[in-house]
Scaffold this active site. Structure first.
Site, PDB file in Angstrom:
ATOM      1  N   HIS A   1       0.800  -1.237   0.000  1.00 44.40           N
ATOM      2  CA  HIS A   1       0.000   0.000   0.000  1.00 44.40           C
ATOM      3  C   HIS A   1       0.832   1.286   0.000  1.00 44.40           C
ATOM      4  O   HIS A   1       0.284   2.377  -0.045  1.00 44.40           O
ATOM      5  CB  HIS A   1      -0.955   0.019   1.194  1.00 44.40           C
ATOM      6  CG  HIS A   1      -0.285   0.336   2.500  1.00 44.40           C
ATOM      7  ND1 HIS A   1       0.422  -0.594   3.221  1.00 44.40           N
ATOM      8  CD2 HIS A   1      -0.190   1.487   3.201  1.00 44.40           C
ATOM      9  CE1 HIS A   1       0.911  -0.031   4.308  1.00 44.40           C
ATOM     10  NE2 HIS A   1       0.559   1.235   4.329  1.00 44.40           N
TER      11      HIS A   1
HETATM   12  C1  UD1 Z   1      -2.179   5.905   5.596  1.00 44.28           C
HETATM   13  C2  UD1 Z   1      -0.864   6.408   6.184  1.00 44.28           C
HETATM   14  C3  UD1 Z   1       0.205   5.332   6.068  1.00 44.28           C
HETATM   15  C4  UD1 Z   1      -0.268   4.035   6.683  1.00 44.28           C
HETATM   16  C5  UD1 Z   1      -1.624   3.635   6.104  1.00 44.28           C
HETATM   17  C6  UD1 Z   1      -2.147   2.465   6.879  1.00 44.28           C
HETATM   18  C7  UD1 Z   1      -0.482   8.819   5.946  1.00 44.28           C
HETATM   19  C8  UD1 Z   1       0.262   9.855   5.212  1.00 44.28           C
HETATM   20  N1  UD1 Z   1      -0.379   7.572   5.452  1.00 44.28           N
HETATM   21  O1  UD1 Z   1      -1.960   5.659   4.221  1.00 44.28           O
HETATM   22  O2  UD1 Z   1       1.364   5.749   6.756  1.00 44.28           O
HETATM   23  O3  UD1 Z   1       0.672   3.032   6.416  1.00 44.28           O
HETATM   24  O4  UD1 Z   1      -2.560   4.723   6.268  1.00 44.28           O
HETATM   25  O5  UD1 Z   1      -3.084   1.736   6.170  1.00 44.28           O
HETATM   26  O6  UD1 Z   1      -1.141   9.106   6.917  1.00 44.28           O
HETATM   27  N2  UD1 Z   1      -9.395   5.017   1.441  1.00 44.28           N
HETATM   28  C9  UD1 Z   1     -10.617   4.415   1.388  1.00 44.28           C
HETATM   29  N3  UD1 Z   1     -11.222   4.080   2.557  1.00 44.28           N
HETATM   30  C10 UD1 Z   1     -10.681   4.324   3.766  1.00 44.28           C
HETATM   31  C11 UD1 Z   1      -9.441   4.960   3.812  1.00 44.28           C
HETATM   32  C12 UD1 Z   1      -8.803   5.292   2.637  1.00 44.28           C
HETATM   33  O7  UD1 Z   1     -11.163   4.179   0.292  1.00 44.28           O
HETATM   34  O8  UD1 Z   1     -11.297   3.979   4.803  1.00 44.28           O
HETATM   35  C13 UD1 Z   1      -8.715   5.354   0.161  1.00 44.28           C
HETATM   36  C14 UD1 Z   1      -9.010   6.768  -0.333  1.00 44.28           C
HETATM   37  O9  UD1 Z   1      -9.066   6.733  -1.715  1.00 44.28           O
HETATM   38  C15 UD1 Z   1      -7.766   7.521   0.104  1.00 44.28           C
HETATM   39  C16 UD1 Z   1      -6.674   6.464  -0.002  1.00 44.28           C
HETATM   40  O10 UD1 Z   1      -7.305   5.242   0.355  1.00 44.28           O
HETATM   41  O11 UD1 Z   1      -7.514   8.635  -0.688  1.00 44.28           O
HETATM   42  C17 UD1 Z   1      -5.477   6.722   0.883  1.00 44.28           C
HETATM   43  O12 UD1 Z   1      -5.888   6.902   2.253  1.00 44.28           O
HETATM   44  P1  UD1 Z   1      -4.985   7.777   3.255  1.00 44.28           P
HETATM   45  O13 UD1 Z   1      -5.488   7.656   4.625  1.00 44.28           O
HETATM   46  O14 UD1 Z   1      -4.821   9.140   2.723  1.00 44.28           O
HETATM   47  O15 UD1 Z   1      -3.582   7.113   3.128  1.00 44.28           O
HETATM   48  P2  UD1 Z   1      -3.172   5.582   3.221  1.00 44.28           P
HETATM   49  O16 UD1 Z   1      -2.580   5.168   1.929  1.00 44.28           O
HETATM   50  O17 UD1 Z   1      -4.292   4.800   3.777  1.00 44.28           O
HETATM   51  N1  UDP Z   2      -3.834  -5.428   8.652  1.00 37.85           N
HETATM   52  C1  UDP Z   2      -5.090  -6.003   8.781  1.00 37.85           C
HETATM   53  N2  UDP Z   2      -5.751  -6.362   7.653  1.00 37.85           N
HETATM   54  C2  UDP Z   2      -5.243  -6.195   6.409  1.00 37.85           C
HETATM   55  C3  UDP Z   2      -3.956  -5.605   6.291  1.00 37.85           C
HETATM   56  C4  UDP Z   2      -3.279  -5.226   7.429  1.00 37.85           C
HETATM   57  O1  UDP Z   2      -5.563  -6.195   9.895  1.00 37.85           O
HETATM   58  O2  UDP Z   2      -5.918  -6.546   5.429  1.00 37.85           O
HETATM   59  C5  UDP Z   2      -3.119  -5.023   9.868  1.00 37.85           C
HETATM   60  C6  UDP Z   2      -1.734  -5.610  10.022  1.00 37.85           C
HETATM   61  O3  UDP Z   2      -1.800  -6.910  10.555  1.00 37.85           O
HETATM   62  C7  UDP Z   2      -1.089  -4.609  10.955  1.00 37.85           C
HETATM   63  C8  UDP Z   2      -1.691  -3.304  10.502  1.00 37.85           C
HETATM   64  O4  UDP Z   2      -2.883  -3.630   9.799  1.00 37.85           O
HETATM   65  O5  UDP Z   2      -1.497  -4.846  12.292  1.00 37.85           O
HETATM   66  C9  UDP Z   2      -0.731  -2.577   9.633  1.00 37.85           C
HETATM   67  O6  UDP Z   2      -1.369  -1.549   8.980  1.00 37.85           O
HETATM   68  P1  UDP Z   2      -0.922  -1.029   7.575  1.00 37.85           P
HETATM   69  O7  UDP Z   2      -0.109  -2.025   6.856  1.00 37.85           O
HETATM   70  O8  UDP Z   2      -2.143  -0.532   6.924  1.00 37.85           O
HETATM   71  O9  UDP Z   2      -0.063   0.255   7.980  1.00 37.85           O
HETATM   72  P2  UDP Z   2       1.468   0.462   8.397  1.00 37.85           P
HETATM   73  O10 UDP Z   2       1.771  -0.423   9.536  1.00 37.85           O
HETATM   74  O11 UDP Z   2       2.295   0.176   7.184  1.00 37.85           O
HETATM   75  O12 UDP Z   2       1.523   1.909   8.720  1.00 37.85           O
END
Ligand code: UD1
Ligand code: UDP
Length: 365
Positions: free
Chosen positions: A204
């Site tokens: 991601h």
């Molecule tokens: C964010 C964090 C990242 C973390 C990740 C965990 C920042 C800068 N990034 O990235 O560090 O690893 O969360 O998963 O804070 N979206 C949905 N539904 C949701 C949430 C997001 O559809 O419930 C989609 C939207 O299109 C959105 C995109 O995902 O624009 C990205 O979401 P965002 O929270 O901005 O960043 P992540 O890539 O999730």
């Molecule tokens: N995770 C989850 N379901 C998924 C993918 C990840 O429960 O489908 C959990 C994972 O086990 C870990 C956390 O989400 O506990 C990590 O989040 P993510 O990878 O989104 O963010 P990061 O740690 O890279 O910021």
């Protein structure tokens, strides 16, 4: 103490799972403010249910947006909340935009900020998380670190050692507390997979999803992997995969919706190996004894590589396949890092009992 804990994104929820009950048991009033950065049921609600986290007291509906829009909206909503509630301190966790927003809003109101998971560094300013970590740490009055190395990073950035408390890794505590519950699940059977006969993958990070060439290499490696690859797909990644024509019909890759925490722990635990760019998954695989391949240019979780649980590979098809072969054939035994145990939340409580050193200039304020 009256504490507000800011959460917003998937990994935040997991970090506060063990923390909230520990703080309550120690007599603190610890209330959750959910910014709404993640809002889909499978990115948010499922974690509150799986980890028995109390409902957030405040839900701020910030949603998605550019970095400035998302962080700005969260700051505005949190500022209003902190002014109304005047907590003794604000706890922020991890490195997402909600973490940064909480740290900025609180520190400008002269409310001490406590950062859980302080001091991790990738030394890569192209990562939004690195910016968030650096700023949150500079603003924090108390730094709760997951590793010895994280403490060293803070000292090298002139953080006063009296503010640094080595508490260990809260993600590790969460895994250990939920391992049995996760093992009772039948997640892999639902996907038609056998124990030890599949690879679990998550992708991601913008460095992979937003670069078509890198994503093509990753998908190419999954397609050619020696075992089926289960890919619970993050909402950021799904539309990019669709643009590249990767879907349900791609042989060897099983694309599914994101899974809940207990299912994810069970799926990791039963996998032959894990391929990821997630921070949390690098740590969990290390705890679960499942070899990990991290597809990134660098990692702030270098400790997992040091102990032998993880290997870092570039987003190049042949490198990923080589890393995977090494993971599948290599040792599954390594030593867990220090304080990656069930006492992390207890150490946080202990650190708080010692008092918060006020931010400089605010002594006696
Ligand atoms: C964010 C964090 C990242 C973390 C990740 C965990 C920042 C800068 N990034 O990235 O560090 O690893 O969360 O998963 O804070 N979206 C949905 N539904 C949701 C949430 C997001 O559809 O419930 C989609 C939207 O299109 C959105 C995109 O995902 O624009 C990205 O979401 P965002 O929270 O901005 O960043 P992540 O890539 O999730
Ligand atoms: N995770 C989850 N379901 C998924 C993918 C990840 O429960 O489908 C959990 C994972 O086990 C870990 C956390 O989400 O506990 C990590 O989040 P993510 O990878 O989104 O963010 P990061 O740690 O890279 O910021």
């Amino acid at each position: 103490m009256r504490l507000i804990i800011v959460v917003g994104a998937r990994p935040n929820f997991i970090k506060v799972g063990p923390l909230v009950p520990a703080l309550a048991e120690a007599g603190h009033e610890a209330l959750l403010a959910h910014t709404g950065q993640h809002y889909d049921a499978l990115m948010s609600d499922v974690f509150f249910a799986d980890l028995s986290i109390p409902e957030p007291t405040w839900y701020l509906s910030v949603g998605s947006g550019t970095h400035a829009v998302q962080t700005g909206k969260a700051m505005m909503a949190l500022e209003e909340l902190f002014v109304e509630e005047h907590p003794d301190a604000v706890i922020v966790v991890g490195d997402v935009n909600s973490t940064l927003a909480g740290a900025l809003a609180a520190s400008k109101l002269h409310i001490p900020v406590i950062h859980l998971e302080a001091g991790l560094r990738s030394f890569d300013m192209s990562m939004p998380e690195e910016v968030n970590r650096l700023v949150a740490d500079q603003l924090s009055a108390m730094h709760l670190t997951p590793t010895v190395e994280a403490g060293r990073n803070l000292v090298s950035e002139n953080v006063d050692e009296v503010r640094i408390h080595f508490v260990g890794n809260i993600m590790a505590e969460s895994v250990l507390r939920h391992l049995q519950g996760a093992k009772d699940r039948t997640a892999r059977e639902r996907f038609g997979l056998k124990q030890g006969e599949y690879v679990l993958a998550t992708i991601h990070r913008p460095e992979n999803t937003d670069h078509p060439d890198r994503l093509e290499h990753i998908i190419g490696a999954f397609a050619d992997a020696p075992l089926p690859v289960l890919l619970p797909v993050h909402p950021r990644t799904r539309p990019v995969l669709e643009t590249h024509g990767v879907g349900a019909a791609t042989p060897n890759i099983h694309i599914v919706d994101p899974v809940g925490y207990l299912d994810m722990i069970a799926l990791q635990s039963d996998a032959a190996a894990i391929v990821t760019d997630s921070g949390g998954v690098q740590e969990e695989s290390c705890m679960l004894g499942v070899p990990c391949v991290t597809v990134r240019r660098n990692t702030e979780r270098g400790i997992t590589v040091e102990v032998g649980a993880n290997r870092l590979v570039q987003a190049i098809r042949s490198d990923i396949l080589r890393g995977l072969a090494e993971a599948l054939n290599g040792s599954r035994e390594w030593q867990r890092p220090q304080y990656w145990d069930t006492e992390v939340s207890a150490r946080v409580v202990e650190a708080l009992a010692g008092g918060i050193v006020p931010p400089s200039g605010l002594e006696g304020a």
